[in-house]
Design a protein around this motif. Structure first.
Motif, PDB file in Angstrom:
ATOM      1  N   VAL A  17     -40.163   6.509 -38.182  1.00  0.00           N
ATOM      2  CA  VAL A  17     -41.520   6.949 -37.881  1.00  0.00           C
ATOM      3  C   VAL A  17     -42.110   6.167 -36.729  1.00  0.00           C
ATOM      4  O   VAL A  17     -42.957   6.648 -35.990  1.00  0.00           O
ATOM      5  CB  VAL A  17     -42.408   6.820 -39.140  1.00  0.00           C
ATOM      6  CG1 VAL A  17     -42.472   5.386 -39.611  1.00  0.00           C
ATOM      7  CG2 VAL A  17     -43.804   7.364 -38.872  1.00  0.00           C
ATOM      8  N   PHE A  18     -41.633   4.940 -36.526  1.00  0.00           N
ATOM      9  CA  PHE A  18     -42.152   4.125 -35.449  1.00  0.00           C
ATOM     10  C   PHE A  18     -41.647   4.576 -34.099  1.00  0.00           C
ATOM     11  O   PHE A  18     -42.094   4.099 -33.063  1.00  0.00           O
ATOM     12  CB  PHE A  18     -41.784   2.658 -35.670  1.00  0.00           C
ATOM     13  CG  PHE A  18     -42.419   2.086 -36.891  1.00  0.00           C
ATOM     14  CD1 PHE A  18     -43.768   1.799 -36.935  1.00  0.00           C
ATOM     15  CD2 PHE A  18     -41.659   1.850 -38.023  1.00  0.00           C
ATOM     16  CE1 PHE A  18     -44.352   1.275 -38.079  1.00  0.00           C
ATOM     17  CE2 PHE A  18     -42.235   1.337 -39.177  1.00  0.00           C
ATOM     18  CZ  PHE A  18     -43.586   1.056 -39.196  1.00  0.00           C
ATOM     19  N   ALA A  19     -40.721   5.521 -34.095  1.00  0.00           N
ATOM     20  CA  ALA A  19     -40.187   5.982 -32.819  1.00  0.00           C
ATOM     21  C   ALA A  19     -41.240   6.673 -31.975  1.00  0.00           C
ATOM     22  O   ALA A  19     -41.077   6.851 -30.769  1.00  0.00           O
ATOM     23  CB  ALA A  19     -39.015   6.936 -33.056  1.00  0.00           C
ATOM     24  N   PRO A 164     -40.396  10.543 -47.045  1.00  0.00           N
ATOM     25  CA  PRO A 164     -41.730  11.011 -47.447  1.00  0.00           C
ATOM     26  C   PRO A 164     -42.068  12.321 -46.737  1.00  0.00           C
ATOM     27  O   PRO A 164     -41.614  12.571 -45.619  1.00  0.00           O
ATOM     28  CB  PRO A 164     -42.653   9.878 -46.980  1.00  0.00           C
ATOM     29  CG  PRO A 164     -41.774   8.675 -46.884  1.00  0.00           C
ATOM     30  CD  PRO A 164     -40.429   9.192 -46.467  1.00  0.00           C
ATOM     31  N   ASN A 165     -42.852  13.152 -47.382  1.00  0.00           N
ATOM     32  CA  ASN A 165     -43.178  14.466 -46.823  1.00  0.00           C
ATOM     33  C   ASN A 165     -43.922  14.392 -45.498  1.00  0.00           C
ATOM     34  O   ASN A 165     -43.882  15.328 -44.706  1.00  0.00           O
ATOM     35  CB  ASN A 165     -44.005  15.276 -47.833  1.00  0.00           C
ATOM     36  CG  ASN A 165     -43.197  15.631 -49.066  1.00  0.00           C
ATOM     37  OD1 ASN A 165     -41.970  15.783 -48.994  1.00  0.00           O
ATOM     38  ND2 ASN A 165     -43.873  15.759 -50.211  1.00  0.00           N
ATOM     39  N   ASN A 166     -44.634  13.268 -45.265  1.00  0.00           N
ATOM     40  CA  ASN A 166     -45.436  13.167 -44.042  1.00  0.00           C
ATOM     41  C   ASN A 166     -44.650  12.609 -42.863  1.00  0.00           C
ATOM     42  O   ASN A 166     -45.213  12.364 -41.795  1.00  0.00           O
ATOM     43  CB  ASN A 166     -46.678  12.308 -44.292  1.00  0.00           C
ATOM     44  CG  ASN A 166     -46.315  10.875 -44.691  1.00  0.00           C
ATOM     45  OD1 ASN A 166     -45.181  10.607 -45.066  1.00  0.00           O
ATOM     46  ND2 ASN A 166     -47.290   9.978 -44.605  1.00  0.00           N
ATOM     47  N   VAL A 167     -43.346  12.398 -43.017  1.00  0.00           N
ATOM     48  CA  VAL A 167     -42.517  11.897 -41.916  1.00  0.00           C
ATOM     49  C   VAL A 167     -41.770  13.067 -41.299  1.00  0.00           C
ATOM     50  O   VAL A 167     -40.925  13.668 -41.955  1.00  0.00           O
ATOM     51  CB  VAL A 167     -41.515  10.834 -42.400  1.00  0.00           C
ATOM     52  CG1 VAL A 167     -40.634  10.371 -41.243  1.00  0.00           C
ATOM     53  CG2 VAL A 167     -42.244   9.656 -43.012  1.00  0.00           C
ATOM     54  N   PRO A 168     -42.066  13.420 -40.043  1.00  0.00           N
ATOM     55  CA  PRO A 168     -41.362  14.533 -39.393  1.00  0.00           C
ATOM     56  C   PRO A 168     -39.873  14.244 -39.289  1.00  0.00           C
ATOM     57  O   PRO A 168     -39.463  13.142 -38.916  1.00  0.00           O
ATOM     58  CB  PRO A 168     -42.008  14.598 -38.000  1.00  0.00           C
ATOM     59  CG  PRO A 168     -43.315  13.891 -38.142  1.00  0.00           C
ATOM     60  CD  PRO A 168     -43.093  12.829 -39.177  1.00  0.00           C
ATOM     61  N   ALA A 169     -39.050  15.229 -39.619  1.00  0.00           N
ATOM     62  CA  ALA A 169     -37.603  15.032 -39.620  1.00  0.00           C
ATOM     63  C   ALA A 169     -37.081  14.672 -38.237  1.00  0.00           C
ATOM     64  O   ALA A 169     -36.106  13.930 -38.104  1.00  0.00           O
ATOM     65  CB  ALA A 169     -36.912  16.291 -40.147  1.00  0.00           C
ATOM     66  N   LEU A 198     -27.980  10.478 -38.413  1.00  0.00           N
ATOM     67  CA  LEU A 198     -28.714  10.681 -39.659  1.00  0.00           C
ATOM     68  C   LEU A 198     -29.015  12.159 -39.806  1.00  0.00           C
ATOM     69  O   LEU A 198     -29.472  12.804 -38.849  1.00  0.00           O
ATOM     70  CB  LEU A 198     -30.008   9.877 -39.674  1.00  0.00           C
ATOM     71  CG  LEU A 198     -29.887   8.344 -39.615  1.00  0.00           C
ATOM     72  CD1 LEU A 198     -31.267   7.713 -39.641  1.00  0.00           C
ATOM     73  CD2 LEU A 198     -29.044   7.820 -40.766  1.00  0.00           C
ATOM     74  N   GLY A 199     -28.765  12.709 -40.994  1.00  0.00           N
ATOM     75  CA  GLY A 199     -29.057  14.112 -41.243  1.00  0.00           C
ATOM     76  C   GLY A 199     -30.509  14.301 -41.632  1.00  0.00           C
ATOM     77  O   GLY A 199     -31.276  13.349 -41.788  1.00  0.00           O
ATOM     78  N   LYS A 200     -30.888  15.547 -41.838  1.00  0.00           N
ATOM     79  CA  LYS A 200     -32.273  15.864 -42.186  1.00  0.00           C
ATOM     80  C   LYS A 200     -32.512  15.635 -43.661  1.00  0.00           C
ATOM     81  O   LYS A 200     -31.593  15.671 -44.461  1.00  0.00           O
ATOM     82  CB  LYS A 200     -32.578  17.325 -41.843  1.00  0.00           C
ATOM     83  CG  LYS A 200     -32.495  17.602 -40.342  1.00  0.00           C
ATOM     84  CD  LYS A 200     -32.818  19.044 -40.057  1.00  0.00           C
ATOM     85  CE  LYS A 200     -32.756  19.337 -38.565  1.00  0.00           C
ATOM     86  NZ  LYS A 200     -33.038  20.729 -38.234  1.00  0.00           N
TER      87      LYS A 200
END
Length: 200
Positions: A17-19, A164-169, A198-200
């Motif tokens: 997510v920090f990307a 988590p659901n709020n992290v875009p794949a 890493l997969g989705k």
């Protein structure tokens, strides 16, 4: 020891997510062959690892992760073998992490001790509590000092939690590069680079 280093690196990647804060001025855009002397290639796309230097005091004999790509909310099977030729009582661990975004290798910055960070005296970061299974059964320590020895992690399953659901794949799924370097008193004991997906 290597299990702690490399599994920690994989966990750090899972927090991609920090990307979103990645600087776009540090790019690798020229296709290159996998080499310890070159920048990450454009298309590794399968799990692989290689040495990138070091004086041989810490040697990664083998490392395996499956499935490939690694999937969230699933099991990861890992195995490794590491030889330390001298006792390890401290040192600095430097991690360089990159993610391929739109075909360009882009640095993941160090944010809250996650990303391309340097951990001074990495021993102080190791939890001061009993080692979790299966490390004790395999005679693998998880705190300093690490005696000169060969440590073997047989194929072992680890549960990878769901995102988590709020992290875009798109922030986490994809291709990653990890470079880990261990320096003790100014001498580089080991340097290894890893390419994984890493997969989705």
């Amino acid at each position: 020891m290597a299990r702690g280093i490399f599994v920690a690196a994989v966990v750090a990647l899972a927090l991609g997510v920090f990307a979103a804060r990645m600087p776009l001025d540090k790019k690798f855009i020229v296709p290159q062959v996998l080499s310890r002397h070159m920048n990450p290639p454009q298309e590794p796309m399968t799990f692989k690892w290689d040495s990138c230097g070091g004086n041989g005091n810490v040697v990664l004999n083998s490392l395996s992760l499956s499935p490939d790509p690694i999937q969230f909310n699933a099991n990861l099977t890992a195995s490794a073998s590491v030889t330390t030729k001298v006792a390890i009582t401290g040192g600095d661990l430097a991690l360089k992490l990159q993610k391929k975004i739109v075909g360009v290798w882009t640095d993941i910055p160090c944010v809250s001790n996650i990303g391309s960070c340097t951990y001074n005296d990495f021993c102080s970061l190791l939890p001061n509590k009993p080692c979790p299974p299966p490390l004790p059964a395999d005679h693998i320590p998880c705190q300093c000092p690490f005696a000169a020895d060969t440590y073997v992690l047989p194929p072992t399953e680890f549960a990878i939690p769901a995102l988590p659901n709020n992290v875009p794949a798109w922030l986490t799924a994809g291709d990653f590069y990890i470079r880990a370097s261990l320096t003790v008193s100014g001498a580089e004991y080991a340097c290894y680079e890893i390419y994984l997906s890493l997969g989705k």
